[in-house]
Design a protein around this motif. Structure first.
Motif, short mmCIF file in Angstrom:
data_model
loop_
_atom_site.label_atom_id
_atom_site.label_comp_id
_atom_site.label_asym_id
_atom_site.label_seq_id
_atom_site.Cartn_x
_atom_site.Cartn_y
_atom_site.Cartn_z
N THR A 26 0.83 -1.20 0.00
CA THR A 26 0.00 0.00 0.00
C THR A 26 0.87 1.25 0.00
O THR A 26 2.08 1.20 0.23
CB THR A 26 -0.91 0.03 1.25
OG1 THR A 26 -0.08 0.10 2.42
CG2 THR A 26 -1.78 -1.22 1.31
N GLY A 28 0.70 3.50 2.22
CA GLY A 28 1.14 3.67 3.59
C GLY A 28 2.43 2.94 3.91
O GLY A 28 3.23 3.41 4.72
N TYR A 31 5.18 5.23 2.73
CA TYR A 31 5.27 6.42 3.58
C TYR A 31 5.94 6.07 4.91
O TYR A 31 6.75 6.85 5.43
CB TYR A 31 3.88 7.00 3.81
CG TYR A 31 3.44 7.97 2.73
CD1 TYR A 31 3.23 9.31 3.01
CD2 TYR A 31 3.26 7.54 1.42
CE1 TYR A 31 2.82 10.20 2.02
CE2 TYR A 31 2.86 8.42 0.42
CZ TYR A 31 2.65 9.75 0.73
OH TYR A 31 2.26 10.62 -0.27
N LEU A 38 1.54 10.20 7.59
CA LEU A 38 0.33 9.89 6.81
C LEU A 38 -0.85 9.90 7.77
O LEU A 38 -1.05 8.96 8.55
CB LEU A 38 0.47 8.52 6.14
CG LEU A 38 -0.54 8.19 5.05
CD1 LEU A 38 -0.46 9.20 3.91
CD2 LEU A 38 -0.31 6.78 4.52
N THR A 40 -4.77 9.95 9.23
CA THR A 40 -6.00 9.20 8.97
C THR A 40 -7.24 10.04 9.27
O THR A 40 -8.36 9.54 9.15
CB THR A 40 -6.04 7.93 9.84
OG1 THR A 40 -5.89 8.30 11.21
CG2 THR A 40 -4.90 6.98 9.44
N ALA A 111 -3.82 7.85 2.07
CA ALA A 111 -3.69 6.46 2.51
C ALA A 111 -4.62 5.52 1.74
O ALA A 111 -4.36 4.31 1.67
CB ALA A 111 -3.97 6.36 4.01
#
Length: 361
Positions: A26, A28, A31, A38, A40, A111
């Motif tokens: 992913t 994420g 990152y 990142l 949420t 994300a």
């Protein structure tokens, strides 16, 4: 022989292991690898950045559409320099679209992006920047050629201008799409950058250095033009036969394009320097702290160009009024004034037969 084969097999195994790619991970994951935050949830600063970014993007879209429309409908703008300036407005328009796309896919939405969508988001920004840089270089070269031959407009044919514009966009697309087709860090996590966690640091270094070199070339070109124009104007002042309107137009033209260049360098250079520092792997440089600010500064440049056109060019301002107030224009007090100006301009010719328009472009 057995030991050699075993050794080579071990090397091959280690090489394969080193080149393991993470295509199924992913956003994420990358990152976290680059230690880039990142979120949420929507923070106050995220909302402010998106609101400001969308506002700037909408203004950029409208103003550059206005510039492109003016160049299309006014036949007096149908010259190579105006086609290149129109193409620059198209690149700025594209930048506005790219930045708006970024605003709709940033913050907590990052994300949720797939790797493909993330690369599309970045490629749009890279392509628009490259188109602006290459286009400004083409404008600088065109101005250098026309000024040194004492022409108001280049003798380049429309076909050649279209080919040049086509080459500009092909170059921009190629450089913008390179990371998506191989020059990334999906197979080498240790080479991932901090600002663009899926990009290789070597690509950022290459891109930043290339743009800075182009900036330097343009500064040299315009410095050469200024020196030449200053000397030429001094010589021409001794000859009364040379029309003073032509001198004013040439100087005003150089000033306007230089303002556009200066604004571009001021708005884009900070971002290029930050990218270069990130590409070189500077550990002590907190590039993430200024990332959003330098990107917004770069986007504002797409607005500055359109403002410069309307502020410096009388004919462009007149055309803007025709577009914005078409119904009022037909019966307004501006109509006879514009006709009178146009009639006067048509009688003013330079020594080589080109119109010397009261225009800074």
């Amino acid at each position: 022989m057995l030991n050699v084969r075993f050794g080579c097999g071990g090397c091959a195994f280690r090489t394969a292991a080193m080149k393991h790619c993470f295509y199924n991970e992913t956003v994420g994951f990358f990152y976290n690898n680059s230690r880039k935050e990142l979120t949420t949830y929507w923070r106050t600063k995220d909302v402010l950045v998106v609101a400001l970014g969308l506002t700037v993007s909408v203004i950029v879209l409208l103003t550059n559409l206005l510039v492109i429309s003016a160049i299309i409908i006014n036949r007096r703008f149908h010259y190579p320099i105006y086609y290149l300036l129109g193409n620059l407005a198209a690149a700025d328009l594209f930048a506005g679209i790219a930045y708006m796309f970024l605003m709709f896919h940033t913050g907590p939405r990052t994300a949720e992006l797939s790797l493909k969508t993330w690369f599309i988001r970045q490629s749009l920004l890279d392509t628009s920047l490259t188109a602006s840089v290459v286009n400004l270089l083409a404008i600088a070269v065109e101005r250098h050629q026309t000024v040194f031959t004492m022409q108001l407009h280049s003798k380049m044919s429309n076909q050649r201008v279209m080919i040049l514009i086509f080459c500009i966009w092909v170059t921009a697309l190629l450089l913008g799409l390179i990371p998506s087709y191989g020059w990334h860090c999906l197979c080498a996590l240790e080479k991932c950058s901090s600002m663009a966690p899926l990009y290789s640091r070597s690509y950022l270094t290459f891109w930043a250095i290339s743009n800075l070199v182009i900036f330097l070339i343009m500064v040299v070109v315009y410095t050469h033009i200024f020196i030449y124009v200053k000397r030429k104007m001094t010589r021409m002042s001794k000859h009364t036969s040379f029309h003073p309107r032509y001198k004013e137009t040439m100087i005003s033209l150089v000033k306007t394009v230089t303002i556009i260049l200066s604004a571009f360098v001021i708005c884009w250079t900070p971002g290029q320097v930050v990218l270069l520092l990130d590409g070189l792997g500077c550990k002590s440089c907190n590039v993430l702290a200024v990332e959003k600010y330098v990107l917004l500064l770069a986007e504002i440049n797409s607005l500055i160009n359109a403002i410069v056109y309307s502020y410096r060019d009388n004919e462009m301002r007149s055309t803007f009024r025709r577009i914005l107030c078409f119904v009022c224009y037909r019966n307004s007090k501006y109509t006879p004034t514009v006709v009178k100006l146009n009639t006067t301009d048509r009688r003013t010719l330079s020594q080589n037969g080109h119109f010397t328009v009261d225009s800074s472009i």
